[in-house]
Write an enzyme that holds these catalytic residues in place. Sequence first.
Site, PDB file in Angstrom:
ATOM      1  N   GLU A 170     -33.796  15.476 -44.048  1.00 21.60           N
ATOM      2  CA  GLU A 170     -33.033  14.975 -42.902  1.00 21.60           C
ATOM      3  C   GLU A 170     -31.538  15.023 -43.163  1.00 21.60           C
ATOM      4  O   GLU A 170     -30.747  15.396 -42.289  1.00 21.60           O
ATOM      5  CB  GLU A 170     -33.471  13.553 -42.562  1.00 21.60           C
ATOM      6  CG  GLU A 170     -34.855  13.490 -41.964  1.00 21.60           C
ATOM      7  CD  GLU A 170     -35.350  12.074 -41.723  1.00 21.60           C
ATOM      8  OE1 GLU A 170     -34.642  11.109 -42.104  1.00 21.60           O
ATOM      9  OE2 GLU A 170     -36.447  11.933 -41.162  1.00 21.60           O
TER      10      GLU A 170
ATOM     11  N   GLU B 200     -41.249  10.424 -49.213  1.00 20.69           N
ATOM     12  CA  GLU B 200     -40.222   9.786 -48.373  1.00 20.69           C
ATOM     13  C   GLU B 200     -38.835  10.202 -48.846  1.00 20.69           C
ATOM     14  O   GLU B 200     -37.935  10.432 -48.032  1.00 20.69           O
ATOM     15  CB  GLU B 200     -40.374   8.266 -48.402  1.00 20.69           C
ATOM     16  CG  GLU B 200     -39.434   7.546 -47.465  1.00 20.69           C
ATOM     17  CD  GLU B 200     -39.633   7.925 -46.006  1.00 20.69           C
ATOM     18  OE1 GLU B 200     -38.627   8.303 -45.356  1.00 20.69           O
ATOM     19  OE2 GLU B 200     -40.762   7.841 -45.506  1.00 20.69           O
TER      20      GLU B 200
ATOM     21  N   GLU C 282     -32.495   3.760 -46.692  1.00 16.14           N
ATOM     22  CA  GLU C 282     -33.244   4.399 -45.606  1.00 16.14           C
ATOM     23  C   GLU C 282     -34.144   3.371 -44.918  1.00 16.14           C
ATOM     24  O   GLU C 282     -34.913   2.671 -45.566  1.00 16.14           O
ATOM     25  CB  GLU C 282     -34.076   5.548 -46.177  1.00 16.14           C
ATOM     26  CG  GLU C 282     -34.741   6.404 -45.153  1.00 16.14           C
ATOM     27  CD  GLU C 282     -33.759   7.210 -44.329  1.00 16.14           C
ATOM     28  OE1 GLU C 282     -34.129   7.592 -43.213  1.00 16.14           O
ATOM     29  OE2 GLU C 282     -32.617   7.458 -44.784  1.00 16.14           O
TER      30      GLU C 282
END
Length: 168
Positions: A122, A115, A74
Site C-alpha cells: 500500500e 499484514e 497501521e
Amino acid sequence: MPGGQGGRAAFARQSLPQCSRPDAGEDAGPRSGAGHLRSLPQRVFNLPSPSAPASPICAATGYSNGGLTRLAKEAAFRPEALAGVRLVVAYAVMEVTAAIRLSAAVLYLPLIAMEAVNTAIEEIIDHISPEMSDTGKHAKDLGSLAVFCLISANSILLHYALSLHLTV
C-alpha cells in the site's frame, strides 16, 4: 565519574557489538602506504569491513524493529495484534494440546508478516501512483485477500479447538 560507575560503563560500551550502519564515506579515496595491505585478506576472502555492523543479525533486528514500529501505526494491525493476545488467552483457557498451540503460532506469525507486506504494498502504490489506478487497486486488493486468507485460517483453527473443547 560519579559513583565509580564510569569505568564499568565504558567497558560495557566497548564489549557490546555496535548495531549501526557504516558511513558511506569511510572507505572513500585511494589507499596509500602499507595500510592497504592490512585490508587485503578482507577483500580476498570477502570478509566484512571493520566498519560494518558487528553482526548481520544485529542489523536485521534493527530493521525489523523499525518495521514493527511502522506496522504498529497501521490501523488494520492493531485489531490483529489484540486478536493474537485474545487467542493466547483462549487457547490457555481451553487447555488445548501443544500441537494446536504450535499450529496457532504457525498461522498467526504469517498473518502478521502478511499484514506487514500488505502495508508495504500500500505504501509503495500510494507513493508511485497517488492517483487512483486499476493496477494500484488490484495490488491493494490482492494484498488484502492474502491477509483475509490468513485470518480465515486462524479462525478455522480456533473453531476446531473450540469444537474439541466443547465436546470434552
